[in-house]
Design an enzyme around this catalytic site. Structure first.
Site, PDB file in Angstrom:
ATOM      1  N   ARG A 160       0.886  -1.177   0.000  1.00 27.61           N
ATOM      2  CA  ARG A 160       0.000   0.000   0.000  1.00 27.61           C
ATOM      3  C   ARG A 160       0.911   1.211   0.000  1.00 27.61           C
ATOM      4  O   ARG A 160       1.172   1.799   1.056  1.00 27.61           O
ATOM      5  CB  ARG A 160      -0.894   0.031   1.252  1.00 27.61           C
ATOM      6  CG  ARG A 160      -1.983  -1.018   1.362  1.00 27.61           C
ATOM      7  CD  ARG A 160      -3.146  -0.802   0.384  1.00 27.61           C
ATOM      8  NE  ARG A 160      -3.894   0.411   0.605  1.00 27.61           N
ATOM      9  CZ  ARG A 160      -4.918   0.539   1.465  1.00 27.61           C
ATOM     10  NH1 ARG A 160      -5.323  -0.473   2.173  1.00 27.61           N
ATOM     11  NH2 ARG A 160      -5.544   1.683   1.575  1.00 27.61           N
ATOM     12  N   ASP A 213      -7.532  10.458   7.520  1.00 25.91           N
ATOM     13  CA  ASP A 213      -6.352   9.754   7.035  1.00 25.91           C
ATOM     14  C   ASP A 213      -5.117  10.628   7.103  1.00 25.91           C
ATOM     15  O   ASP A 213      -3.995  10.136   7.215  1.00 25.91           O
ATOM     16  CB  ASP A 213      -6.578   9.282   5.593  1.00 25.91           C
ATOM     17  CG  ASP A 213      -7.492   8.084   5.559  1.00 25.91           C
ATOM     18  OD1 ASP A 213      -8.707   8.256   5.756  1.00 25.91           O
ATOM     19  OD2 ASP A 213      -6.991   6.954   5.368  1.00 25.91           O
TER      20      ASP A 213
END
Lengths: 362, 362
Positions: B90, B244
């Protein structure tokens, strides 16, 4: 509008001169299926099971339902019975009541043997008038679009965001919010439409994408969450939606989520237009948030999503854990202060009591 | 938190003392399946295939991935190779890089035969610290919730709207946005949570509903379009989301659609809080809308929706006509001006450069 180059309306008298053809919108976008209505019961079912939806189309279908019912018997009792049954299919639909009342007002004074022909004539007239009204909305909206396109220096594309389906499938032809888009496309403006998915029933993904694609209008599906981000980044030149009910003060009751896009438009100086035919104006109501009751629909619409499964069949999947529940508010109200302008068949007005009253001379 | 009365974390060392158990979040909410990780490749796959998701949990999984990799070989080359492979799962996940770097910094100076034990100890510490941070966020958030509950006169329920999943499934335990909700529930405040579905990946419907239900917290799923309407009608006492990435000026980059809810909260005077651990603050960035690049993910996430089909199997259905395309913007940025306060492990601050700098003494 066109489906792969062939002109269609959403409802039409069949070639046999008496039965009525509709598009089964529950099968779209995955299957284009024309259904034939031969009885008033089939017309009622088409409305209640949402094979047809959208206020004007529901009204037109009900009008033809009366025609189909009168083919058996044309006496007052029968006319009243089928009128009531048709109205009961969608009790809150204003256009439905209006169309049935227009049919009754015309037919009840007539002798029984003159009613059937008059009914078919009136139903056709209701359809033609709706198409004409929406075409006029499109013409007025096109002028707005042209101004925005010119202000943009005619560069790139004219990016339009819309919510739900206020297209020709929701009306007899042209649609309301999509009418200026079709007119602009036909006039050679390179429009590109951001189509909100429009959960829970996904009319954006299912109907608006299908409509635009079949007529050849460039478009991109986005989730309902994305519009704000697009507006923050200058990717939306204007928003346009339809409305189910418009207050006398210019507030707009439309598909749930419309209000959120109007807020984002205001926060980013993006024009937010609403397209509507005059009859959606409720002259009795000023404060929509306070005074318009919002329909709470069955939660299965939230819990299940319909689409095409791996076998190519239309199927639903459940998204919610079995231990949870959901709530399904169907509409919200966008206050007039967030609406840049109302595009009607009579022209464009500001979203205010004065603006609307001037246009409709009240 | 609890699953039907049994306490769980989202990742834990198995009873054998070396393998690692996780919950396969791709099967939720329809199936609660624990997956055992025995190799670093399985850990990498769990991250890339999103069996685990959420920044802190990804970091913890990567840390344990290092442990599993070191069981075979503990030399520098191997450690570097698996570190790189894990980071590549990721590439934009900040916590992932941070966790891997923390492991490397600890392990590289150690003799090879001391590395395995140290790695397991550090991975456990990373997990415990995350749980402690989130618990502290919950404690500070609880004070906010208590004030709002008292201001409401402790009548009815405390109605909280949340977007996406910032719960214990996204972290090791407690979660960020959901941590104060669990604390409030455990403290006897009658909380009720409006859970945004959170298209396209439906983390609200799939994960937040599941979490809350399993811990016994009252909740209702709504479509992403509904929150504005609820706020207009006084049905939301506060909003809380995770983030985030948080700018030094207090702007919040979170799951797409967060910005729309923040706009609605502001328009209706509903407090909008964001819960975050300090490491999500990006001290280099002030203007998030301008300077945070937004990931555009694959459009299949928009086109297909996963759920339970009629046969009780987890399946996807396609919602988009085959002739249309979609775009999938994953996040948006909510400017600090729309955020009532930031709830961190160090306390609550206003969403501003001054507020954050004071809390983190920069």
């Amino acid at each position: 509008m066109e489906v792969d180059g062939v002109p269609y309306r959403s409802i039409w008298l069949a070639d046999d001169g008496w039965s009525v053809d509709i598009i089964d919108q529950t099968r779209l976008p995955h299957e284009f299926r024309v259904e034939k209505l031969t009885t008033w019961q089939q017309a009622a079912h088409a409305i209640s099971a949402m094979l047809v939806r959208g206020a004007p189309l529901i009204g037109a279908t009900a009008a033809y339902g009366i025609c189909l019912g009168l083919r058996k018997k044309a006496d007052n009792d029968h006319l009243k019975t089928i009128s009531e049954k048709l109205i009961a299919t969608r009790p809150t639909a204003v256009n439905l009541r209006w169309a049935i009342r227009a049919m009754q007002d015309l037919l009840l004074p007539l002798p029984e043997n003159a009613r059937l022909a008059a009914a078919y004539e009136k139903a056709a007239q209701i359809c033609d008038e709706d198409a004409a009204i929406n075409s006029a909305i499109g013409d007025h909206g096109l002028e707005v679009f042209k101004r925005i396109w010119e202000a943009k220096g005619k560069t790139g594309r004219l990016n339009i965001l819309t919510h739900c389906n206020a297209g020709w499938l929701a009306t007899v032809d042209w649609g309301t919010a999509l009418s200026p888009i079709y007119k602009a496309h036909n006039a050679g403006i390179p429009v590109h439409v951001w189509v909100d998915e429009t959960r829970p029933r996904n009319q954006g993904a299912h109907l608006t994408c299908w409509e635009l694609g079949k007529h050849g209008v460039d478009h991109t599906l986005i989730v309902d969450n994305a519009g704000g981000h697009l507006m923050q980044h200058g990717l939306v030149d204007l928003c346009i939606t339809g409305t189910d009910r418009t207050t006398a003060a210019g507030g707009v009751c439309n598909k749930i989520g419309t209000y959120l896009k109007a807020l984002a438009a205001r926060d980013n100086n993006v024009p937010f237009y609403v397209a509507l035919p005059g009859p959606t104006i409720d002259w009795e109501i000023d404060n929509g948030v306070k005074d318009i009751p919002i329909e709470v629909r069955g939660s299965h619409e939230v819990d299940y999503i319909q689409g095409l499964n791996g076998e190519g069949e239309i199927a639903g999947v459940r998204i919610l854990p079995s231990s949870s529940r959901s709530a399904n508010y169907a509409f919200d109200v966008t206050p007039a202060r967030l609406v840049t302008g109302l595009i009607t068949e009579r022209g464009v007005s500001e979203a205010s009591k004065t603006g609307l009253a001037k246009l409709y001379q009240r």
